[in-house]
Design a protein around this motif. Structure first.
Motif, PDB file in Angstrom:
ATOM      1  N   ARG A 174      79.206 117.665  24.003  1.00 26.85           N
ATOM      2  CA  ARG A 174      77.914 117.433  23.352  1.00 26.85           C
ATOM      3  C   ARG A 174      77.926 116.140  22.547  1.00 26.85           C
ATOM      4  N   THR A 175      79.050 115.441  22.548  1.00 27.52           N
ATOM      5  CA  THR A 175      79.112 114.167  21.845  1.00 27.52           C
ATOM      6  C   THR A 175      78.749 113.008  22.780  1.00 27.52           C
ATOM      7  N   ALA A 176      78.536 113.304  24.090  1.00 27.65           N
ATOM      8  CA  ALA A 176      78.181 112.231  25.031  1.00 27.65           C
ATOM      9  C   ALA A 176      76.919 111.531  24.547  1.00 27.65           C
ATOM     10  N   ALA A 177      76.814 110.226  24.800  1.00 24.13           N
ATOM     11  CA  ALA A 177      75.621 109.483  24.388  1.00 24.13           C
ATOM     12  C   ALA A 177      74.406 110.124  25.053  1.00 24.13           C
ATOM     13  N   PRO A 178      73.299 110.278  24.309  1.00 23.23           N
ATOM     14  CA  PRO A 178      72.140 110.946  24.895  1.00 23.23           C
ATOM     15  C   PRO A 178      71.592 110.187  26.096  1.00 23.23           C
ATOM     16  N   ALA A 179      71.120 110.953  27.100  1.00 23.67           N
ATOM     17  CA  ALA A 179      70.457 110.331  28.246  1.00 23.67           C
ATOM     18  C   ALA A 179      68.996 110.077  27.920  1.00 23.67           C
ATOM     19  N   LEU A 180      68.440 110.914  27.045  1.00 22.40           N
ATOM     20  CA  LEU A 180      67.029 110.806  26.658  1.00 22.40           C
ATOM     21  C   LEU A 180      66.932 111.031  25.152  1.00 22.40           C
ATOM     22  N   GLU A 181      66.293 110.085  24.485  1.00 19.27           N
ATOM     23  CA  GLU A 181      66.121 110.213  23.029  1.00 19.27           C
ATOM     24  C   GLU A 181      64.691 109.910  22.633  1.00 19.27           C
ATOM     25  N   LEU A 182      64.129 110.772  21.823  1.00 19.18           N
ATOM     26  CA  LEU A 182      62.850 110.495  21.176  1.00 19.18           C
ATOM     27  C   LEU A 182      63.157 110.297  19.706  1.00 19.18           C
ATOM     28  N   ASP A 183      62.744 109.159  19.193  1.00 26.28           N
ATOM     29  CA  ASP A 183      63.111 108.779  17.836  1.00 26.28           C
ATOM     30  C   ASP A 183      61.830 108.559  17.031  1.00 26.28           C
ATOM     31  N   LEU A 236      64.153 114.052  19.166  1.00 24.77           N
ATOM     32  CA  LEU A 236      65.071 114.968  19.852  1.00 24.77           C
ATOM     33  C   LEU A 236      65.950 114.147  20.777  1.00 24.77           C
ATOM     34  N   SER A 237      67.062 114.717  21.162  1.00 27.34           N
ATOM     35  CA  SER A 237      67.898 114.001  22.119  1.00 27.34           C
ATOM     36  C   SER A 237      68.516 114.988  23.098  1.00 27.34           C
ATOM     37  N   VAL A 238      68.600 114.533  24.347  1.00 29.81           N
ATOM     38  CA  VAL A 238      69.111 115.376  25.430  1.00 29.81           C
ATOM     39  C   VAL A 238      70.342 114.682  26.010  1.00 29.81           C
ATOM     40  N   ALA A 239      71.450 115.418  26.056  1.00 28.80           N
ATOM     41  CA  ALA A 239      72.699 114.848  26.580  1.00 28.80           C
ATOM     42  C   ALA A 239      72.627 114.753  28.104  1.00 28.80           C
ATOM     43  N   PRO A 240      73.423 113.863  28.698  1.00 23.79           N
ATOM     44  CA  PRO A 240      73.398 113.706  30.158  1.00 23.79           C
ATOM     45  C   PRO A 240      73.656 115.030  30.875  1.00 23.79           C
ATOM     46  N   GLY A 241      72.793 115.327  31.834  1.00 23.58           N
ATOM     47  CA  GLY A 241      72.985 116.532  32.641  1.00 23.58           C
ATOM     48  C   GLY A 241      72.562 117.813  31.961  1.00 23.58           C
ATOM     49  N   GLU A 242      72.024 117.663  30.735  1.00 25.20           N
ATOM     50  CA  GLU A 242      71.650 118.847  29.976  1.00 25.20           C
ATOM     51  C   GLU A 242      70.187 119.205  30.231  1.00 25.20           C
ATOM     52  N   LEU A 243      69.891 120.490  30.152  1.00 23.76           N
ATOM     53  CA  LEU A 243      68.504 120.959  30.209  1.00 23.76           C
ATOM     54  C   LEU A 243      68.080 121.371  28.811  1.00 23.76           C
ATOM     55  N   CYS A 296      44.658 106.586  23.465  1.00 22.19           N
ATOM     56  CA  CYS A 296      45.923 107.252  23.119  1.00 22.19           C
ATOM     57  C   CYS A 296      46.932 106.218  22.627  1.00 22.19           C
ATOM     58  N   ARG A 297      47.554 106.522  21.488  1.00 26.46           N
ATOM     59  CA  ARG A 297      48.556 105.605  20.946  1.00 26.46           C
ATOM     60  C   ARG A 297      49.860 106.354  20.710  1.00 26.46           C
ATOM     61  N   VAL A 298      50.961 105.673  21.055  1.00 24.84           N
ATOM     62  CA  VAL A 298      52.287 106.251  20.868  1.00 24.84           C
ATOM     63  C   VAL A 298      53.076 105.309  19.975  1.00 24.84           C
ATOM     64  N   SER A 299      53.698 105.843  18.928  1.00 21.00           N
ATOM     65  CA  SER A 299      54.586 105.011  18.112  1.00 21.00           C
ATOM     66  C   SER A 299      55.964 105.656  18.067  1.00 21.00           C
ATOM     67  N   GLY A 300      56.923 104.927  17.516  1.00 25.04           N
ATOM     68  CA  GLY A 300      58.310 105.393  17.531  1.00 25.04           C
ATOM     69  C   GLY A 300      59.000 104.858  18.768  1.00 25.04           C
ATOM     70  N   ASP A 301      60.229 105.294  18.977  1.00 21.70           N
ATOM     71  CA  ASP A 301      60.988 104.753  20.107  1.00 21.70           C
ATOM     72  C   ASP A 301      61.416 105.881  21.052  1.00 21.70           C
ATOM     73  N   ILE A 302      61.372 105.566  22.334  1.00 24.59           N
ATOM     74  CA  ILE A 302      61.872 106.490  23.358  1.00 24.59           C
ATOM     75  C   ILE A 302      62.905 105.716  24.171  1.00 24.59           C
ATOM     76  N   ARG A 303      64.104 106.295  24.278  1.00 23.46           N
ATOM     77  CA  ARG A 303      65.176 105.606  25.003  1.00 23.46           C
ATOM     78  C   ARG A 303      65.679 106.474  26.154  1.00 23.46           C
ATOM     79  N   ILE A 304      65.892 105.810  27.265  1.00 22.87           N
ATOM     80  CA  ILE A 304      66.512 106.466  28.416  1.00 22.87           C
ATOM     81  C   ILE A 304      67.783 105.707  28.725  1.00 22.87           C
TER      82      ILE A 304
END
Ligand code: ADP
Ligand code: MG
Length: 261
Positions: free
Chosen positions: A5-14, A31-38, A66-74
């Motif tokens: 669970r320490t793997a770098a997240p594959a998907l992060e909403l910040d 939230l953050s989702v680790a690689p291969g995680e559901l 519609c406006r989105v702020s913050g960061d989303i990383r893949i």
């Protein structure tokens, strides 16, 4: 289940917020989702779950006002900026909706279509990719003899598995599922659940579900959304068993025990 669970997240909403016109729909969601995680995204209707999914693949760009702020990383790279290629983003992020929505084309063409759109011109290459995707969703043995038939002749559960095949045929990094079983009968639900379980470890998935028992059965991690002061938020996220057995937030306690929501 991914152990590391320490793997770098594959998907992060910040700190992501979504608003429609002057009306905020989601505030400060992280939230953050680790690689291969559901990860299951649960919470009552209207708390912004679909809006968060739409922000990830930038369907929100197509909603006027519609406006989105913050960061989303893949994979660690931001996908929210002006310079991001939307066709490439859609290739990296597959999406499955509540209502099975195959194209009114043949079973095979439902998969050839996105492959052609993304420039895979050689038919033999596409045919191999189509077969692999159909095998991955457990449909190959059911449809191999009738690939030219309309996808609309399939049962609801088969149609939804075809939609999952369409979403993964380009090997995305992230798969978004918005209540993928809500429109299905119990038998079809079981077949789609089996499929989602099979895909765990291979795809990083964020799945909206109203069904807490399904979240507990399938998900490695759970994020709980709620409406506070008229606006959606993520109140808590963490490993599934932790959320169900020792939640930290009173809303999570009440919701996960069926006392609220
Ligand atoms: N296209 C839209 N235009 C205006 N408001 C919207 C739109 N989509 C969603 N909303 C509003 O945003 C809030 C969150 O909706 P949604 O993301 O669909 O929640 P959920 O998926 O949790 O039910 C709701 O108040 C909804 O009315
Ligand atoms: Mg929704």
């Amino acid at each position: 289940m991914i152990d590391d669970r320490t793997a770098a997240p594959a998907l992060e909403l910040d700190d992501v917020s979504v608003s429609y016109g002057s009306r905020p729909a989601v505030r400060h969601a992280s939230l953050s989702v680790a690689p291969g995680e559901l990860m299951a995204l649960v919470g009552p209707s209207g708390c912004g779950k679909s809006s968060l999914l739409a922000a990830i693949n930038r369907m929100t760009d197509m909603v006027p006002g519609c406006r989105v702020s913050g960061d989303i990383r893949i994979g660690g790279a931001s996908v929210t900026g002006q310079g991001v290629s939307l066709p490439l983003l859609r290739r990296r992020v597959g999406m499955v909706f509540q209502q099975p929505n195959p194209f009114p084309l043949s079973i095979a063409d439902n998969l050839h279509f996105p492959l052609r759109e993304h420039g895979i011109g050689r038919r033999d290459v596409r045919e191999r990719m189509v077969e692999r995707a159909l095998r991955d969703v457990g449909l190959w043995s059911e449809v191999a003899g009738r690939l030219d038939q309309s996808a609309l002749t399939l049962s609801g559960g088969q149609q939804q598995r075809l939609c999952v095949a369409r979403a993964i045929v380009l090997a995305p990094e992230v798969l978004l599922l918005d209540e993928p079983c809500s429109a299905l009968d119990p038998i079809a639900t079981a077949s789609v659940e089996r499929l989602i379980r099979d895909l765990k470890g291979r795809y990083t998935m964020l799945m909206v579900t109203h069904n807490l028992a399904q979240a507990r059965r399938l998900a490695d991690a759970v994020a709980v959304c709620w409406v506070e002061n008229g606006c959606g938020c993520v109140v808590e996220s963490g490993a599934t068993e932790h959320i169900f057995t020792t939640p930290g937030h009173p809303v999570t306690q009440a919701y996960c025990q069926g006392l609220a929501g």
